[in-house]
Every structure is written in C-alpha cells, then in structure tokens.
Design a protein around this motif. Structure first.
Motif, mmCIF file in Angstrom:
data_model
loop_
_atom_site.group_PDB
_atom_site.id
_atom_site.type_symbol
_atom_site.label_atom_id
_atom_site.label_comp_id
_atom_site.label_asym_id
_atom_site.label_seq_id
_atom_site.Cartn_x
_atom_site.Cartn_y
_atom_site.Cartn_z
ATOM 1 N N ILE A 177 0.843 -1.315 0.115
ATOM 2 C CA ILE A 177 -0.248 0.139 -0.028
ATOM 3 C C ILE A 177 0.774 1.187 -0.086
ATOM 4 O O ILE A 177 1.989 1.300 0.701
ATOM 5 C CB ILE A 177 -1.055 0.111 1.212
ATOM 6 N N ILE A 178 0.637 2.088 -0.839
ATOM 7 C CA ILE A 178 1.345 3.320 -0.872
ATOM 8 C C ILE A 178 0.364 4.555 -0.737
ATOM 9 O O ILE A 178 1.238 5.590 -0.376
ATOM 10 C CB ILE A 178 2.163 3.508 -2.534
ATOM 11 N N ASN A 179 -0.685 4.555 -0.516
ATOM 12 C CA ASN A 179 -1.469 5.430 -0.086
ATOM 13 C C ASN A 179 -2.834 5.175 0.287
ATOM 14 O O ASN A 179 -3.487 4.248 -0.288
ATOM 15 C CB ASN A 179 -1.734 6.828 -1.287
ATOM 16 N N ASP A 180 -3.518 5.691 1.207
ATOM 17 C CA ASP A 180 -4.461 5.211 1.697
ATOM 18 C C ASP A 180 -5.102 6.499 2.472
ATOM 19 O O ASP A 180 -4.695 7.264 3.228
ATOM 20 C CB ASP A 180 -4.537 4.154 2.961
ATOM 21 N N ASN A 181 -6.479 7.109 1.806
ATOM 22 C CA ASN A 181 -6.747 8.428 2.287
ATOM 23 C C ASN A 181 -7.885 8.327 3.618
ATOM 24 O O ASN A 181 -8.507 9.102 4.153
ATOM 25 C CB ASN A 181 -7.536 9.276 1.156
ATOM 26 N N LEU A 182 -7.961 6.940 4.077
ATOM 27 C CA LEU A 182 -8.876 6.655 5.102
ATOM 28 C C LEU A 182 -10.242 6.940 5.026
ATOM 29 O O LEU A 182 -10.823 6.808 6.003
ATOM 30 C CB LEU A 182 -8.106 7.204 6.543
ATOM 31 N N THR A 183 -10.698 7.281 3.897
ATOM 32 C CA THR A 183 -12.065 7.385 3.788
ATOM 33 C C THR A 183 -12.671 6.727 2.721
ATOM 34 O O THR A 183 -13.408 5.871 3.012
ATOM 35 C CB THR A 183 -12.212 8.930 3.265
ATOM 36 N N ASN A 184 -12.240 6.775 1.432
ATOM 37 C CA ASN A 184 -12.826 5.873 0.306
ATOM 38 C C ASN A 184 -11.758 5.494 -0.819
ATOM 39 O O ASN A 184 -12.229 5.064 -1.957
ATOM 40 C CB ASN A 184 -14.007 6.726 -0.321
#
Length: 86
Positions: A25-32
């Motif tokens: 995983i390189i990015n997760d906006n923690l929303t959608n």
C-alpha cells in the motif's frame, strides 16, 4: 508476498514465468480510496512486471470491513490483474 498460479510474461524479448505476487500500500486516504504498488516476480524474486492499482468505492468499504485486510487486498488486486493466488 503471495504465491500465484504460474503465468507467462514477455520480458525483454523472452518468456518468463511469474510465480510470486507482491503488494504494497502506498497511499490510503482513510475515507474511500487506497493505492497499491504491485509486482509480479519469478521464483528467485526477480521483478518481471509492476504497476499501481487504485481501489475506490465500494471495494474500499468491503476491504476495510474484512477480517483479514491483508488477504482481502491481495484477493482484490489479483482479481484486477486477472491472476490467481495459489
């Protein structure tokens, strides 16, 4: 890293066999939305192919509610890439 059913990949003018699948995983906006870096590797862990995949809704919601989010991410990415986990 997960084992996959062997697949043939054309690399630098020759057929190579990928048997390993790596997902980070390189990015997760923690929303959608989450973005993953993937690699297909041979038995010696030499990279044969790579790229990025972005998971959006509704897949993100399903992934976030999974009991094993690591396995769920691999299963989702394998489906996107049309590969089969071993």
């Amino acid at each position: 890293m997960k084992q996959i059913q062997p697949i043939q990949i054309w690399v630098n003018g020759a057929d190579q066999t990928a048997t390993l699948f790596n997902l980070i995983i390189i990015n997760d906006n923690l929303t959608n939305s989450a973005t993953f870096y993937w690699q297909l590797l041979d038995a010696d862990a030499v990279k044969l192919a790579d790229g990025n995949l972005t998971m959006g809704e509704p897949d993100y919601d399903v992934w976030g509610s999974s009991a094993d989010i690591n396995l769920a991410a691999y299963q989702w990415a394998a489906t996107q890439l049309n590969i089969t986990l071993a």
